[in-house]
Design a protein around this motif. Structure first.
Motif, short mmCIF file in Angstrom:
data_model
loop_
_atom_site.label_atom_id
_atom_site.label_comp_id
_atom_site.label_asym_id
_atom_site.label_seq_id
_atom_site.Cartn_x
_atom_site.Cartn_y
_atom_site.Cartn_z
N PRO A 40 0.80 -1.24 0.00
CA PRO A 40 0.00 0.00 0.00
C PRO A 40 0.82 1.28 0.00
CG PRO A 40 -0.87 -1.54 1.61
CD PRO A 40 0.43 -2.10 1.13
N GLY A 41 2.11 1.20 0.38
CA GLY A 41 2.94 2.40 0.38
C GLY A 41 3.54 2.73 -0.96
N GLY A 42 3.42 1.83 -1.93
CA GLY A 42 4.02 2.09 -3.22
C GLY A 42 5.53 2.22 -3.10
N LEU A 43 6.07 3.37 -3.49
CA LEU A 43 7.50 3.62 -3.39
C LEU A 43 7.95 3.93 -1.97
CD1 LEU A 43 8.12 5.73 -6.61
CD2 LEU A 43 8.63 3.33 -6.23
N ASP A 44 7.01 4.23 -1.09
CA ASP A 44 7.34 4.52 0.30
C ASP A 44 7.07 3.28 1.15
OD1 ASP A 44 8.01 7.23 -0.22
OD2 ASP A 44 5.86 7.71 -0.30
N GLN A 45 7.22 3.44 2.47
CA GLN A 45 6.91 2.33 3.36
C GLN A 45 5.40 2.12 3.45
OE1 GLN A 45 8.87 4.26 6.56
NE2 GLN A 45 10.67 2.94 6.46
N TYR A 46 5.00 0.90 3.70
CA TYR A 46 3.58 0.65 3.88
C TYR A 46 3.11 1.28 5.20
CZ TYR A 46 5.19 -3.23 6.87
OH TYR A 46 5.81 -3.98 7.83
N PRO A 47 1.83 1.61 5.33
CA PRO A 47 1.35 2.33 6.52
C PRO A 47 1.20 1.43 7.74
CG PRO A 47 -0.46 1.90 5.02
CD PRO A 47 0.79 1.47 4.30
N THR A 48 1.19 2.06 8.91
CA THR A 48 0.90 1.34 10.15
C THR A 48 -0.61 1.15 10.29
OG1 THR A 48 0.79 3.44 11.37
CG2 THR A 48 2.92 2.30 11.30
N ASN A 49 -0.99 0.29 11.21
CA ASN A 49 -2.40 0.05 11.57
C ASN A 49 -3.26 -0.22 10.33
OD1 ASN A 49 -1.99 0.52 14.41
ND2 ASN A 49 -1.80 2.70 13.90
N THR A 50 -2.81 -1.16 9.54
CA THR A 50 -3.48 -1.48 8.28
C THR A 50 -4.04 -2.89 8.32
OG1 THR A 50 -2.08 -0.02 6.96
CG2 THR A 50 -3.10 -1.85 5.80
N ASP A 51 -5.24 -3.04 7.78
CA ASP A 51 -5.81 -4.36 7.49
C ASP A 51 -6.46 -4.23 6.12
OD1 ASP A 51 -7.02 -6.81 7.33
OD2 ASP A 51 -7.98 -6.71 9.29
N MET A 52 -5.75 -4.66 5.09
CA MET A 52 -6.16 -4.39 3.71
C MET A 52 -6.22 -5.69 2.93
SD MET A 52 -4.51 -1.44 1.27
CE MET A 52 -4.85 -0.25 2.59
N VAL A 53 -7.22 -5.79 2.03
CA VAL A 53 -7.45 -7.02 1.26
C VAL A 53 -7.61 -6.69 -0.22
CG1 VAL A 53 -8.98 -9.00 0.92
CG2 VAL A 53 -8.57 -8.14 3.24
N THR A 54 -6.88 -7.39 -1.07
CA THR A 54 -6.96 -7.23 -2.52
C THR A 54 -7.12 -8.60 -3.17
OG1 THR A 54 -5.52 -5.29 -2.47
CG2 THR A 54 -5.82 -6.36 -4.60
N THR A 55 -8.04 -8.69 -4.13
CA THR A 55 -8.28 -9.94 -4.86
C THR A 55 -8.00 -9.74 -6.34
OG1 THR A 55 -9.97 -10.67 -3.28
CG2 THR A 55 -10.01 -11.68 -5.46
N PHE A 56 -7.33 -10.71 -6.93
CA PHE A 56 -7.10 -10.72 -8.37
C PHE A 56 -7.83 -11.90 -9.01
CE2 PHE A 56 -3.53 -8.22 -6.92
CZ PHE A 56 -3.39 -7.26 -7.90
N TYR A 57 -8.52 -11.60 -10.12
CA TYR A 57 -9.22 -12.62 -10.90
C TYR A 57 -8.55 -12.78 -12.26
CZ TYR A 57 -13.17 -12.16 -7.64
OH TYR A 57 -13.97 -12.13 -6.52
N PRO A 58 -8.57 -13.98 -12.83
CA PRO A 58 -8.03 -14.15 -14.19
C PRO A 58 -8.99 -13.54 -15.22
CG PRO A 58 -9.04 -16.19 -13.45
CD PRO A 58 -9.09 -15.24 -12.28
N PRO A 59 -8.51 -13.32 -16.43
CA PRO A 59 -9.37 -12.70 -17.45
C PRO A 59 -10.37 -13.66 -18.09
CG PRO A 59 -7.21 -13.15 -18.36
CD PRO A 59 -7.14 -13.48 -16.90
#
Length: 222
Positions: A40-59
Motif C-alpha cells: 500500500p505504500g508504493g515507493l514509500d513504506q507501507y502504513p501502520t495500523n493497516t488491514d487491507m485485502v486485494t483480490t485478483f481474478y483471471p481474465p
C-alpha cells in the motif's frame, strides 16, 4: 525511482520502474494479468495500523492467477504479516503466511474461479519497505471436440481432443434430461487420456456429457 527503507537497520535501496500496469495494494478486486503488485505504500513504506485485502481474478475461465515476489520486507520484529488465500476472499483457504524479510514462495491459484486474495495486517510499531511482486496468469486450455458414440444399448464411448494440460486431471460428467446439473460420473482421468467408456449410461434417457479439467468450470460438451 528510488525506494528506501528508513526504519530497518538492514535497510537498502532498489530501483523500481512504475508503469501504468502497476497496482498498489488497496481494498478491492482486479481482473487481468501482467501486473506489478506493490504494497500500500508504493515507493514509500507501507502504513501502520493497516488491514487491507486485494483480490485478483483471471481474465477468463481457463486461466489461474499466479504471484511471484522479487522483493519482500515487512517489519523486522515480525509483528506484521502478509497472507495469500487460494480464492476470492479471506474465507478461502490460507496457503501462505509471511513475515519479516524472507521472500514468500510463488503460488498459483487452484480455486474454481482462478482467483487469489492477499491480505496485509500491520500494527503501530515498526514498518518496512513492503514488497514488489508480479501477478501473472497460467492458462490451461480445456479438452475440446467431445464425440459420443453408442457401442451397444448400455455402453457409450466418449472421445475428446487432448489439451496441453500436463499434470492436471480430467473429469468426465453427465447430466440427465438437459444440459444443466452436470455431475461427475465417478471418472477421473489423466491429462494423457482422450477417451473413456460409460457402461452405466441410463437407458431410455436423454444424456448430456461434459469433459473438463478438474477445478475448471468450462469444458467440451455433447
Amino acid at each position: 525511482a528510488k525506494r528506501l527503507n528508513k526504519v530497518s537497520k538492514y535497510s537498502d535501496s532498489m530501483n523500481v520502474s512504475i508503469a501504468s500496469d502497476t497496482i498498489v495494494m488497496r481494498n478491492g478486486s482486479f481482473a487481468g494479468c501482467g501486473f506489478t503488485f506493490m504494497d500500500p505504500g508504493g515507493l514509500d513504506q507501507y502504513p501502520t495500523n493497516t488491514d487491507m485485502v486485494t483480490t485478483f481474478y483471471p481474465p477468463d475461465n481457463q486461466s489461474k492467477v499466479s504471484i511471484t515476489f522479487s522483493r519482500f520486507r515487512l517489519a523486522e520484529d515480525y509483528s506484521d504479516y502478509f497472507v495469500v488465500y487460494d480464492g476470492n476472499s479471506i474465507n478461502a483457504p490460507g496457503v501462505s503466511w509471511s513475515r519479516g524479510t524472507q521472500i514468500p514462495p510463488s503460488y498459483t491459484s487452484t480455486a474454481a474461479d482462478g482467483s487469489l486474495t492477499f491480505r496485509l495486517i500491520s500494527n503501530s510499531n515498526l514498518i518496512d519497505s513492503g514488497w514488489v511482486a508480479t501477478i501473472s496468469c497460467v492458462r490451461f486450455p480445456s479438452p475440446s471436440n467431445l464425440r459420443v458414440s453408442m457401442l451397444n444399448s448400455k455402453m457409450v464411448k466418449l472421445n475428446w481432443n487432448k489439451a496441453d494440460t500436463t499434470g492436471l486431471s480430467i473429469s468426465v460428467e453427465r447430466s440427465i434430461g438437459g444440459p444443466e446439473g452436470f455431475q461427475r460420473a465417478n471418472w477421473i482421468y489423466q491429462y494423457t487420456d482422450s477417451s473413456c467408456i460409460d457402461d452405466r449410461a441410463p437407458m431410455n434417457s436423454l444424456v448430456y456429457y461434459r469433459v473438463r479439467l478438474e477445478g475448471y468450470p468450462s469444458g467440451s460438451s455433447y
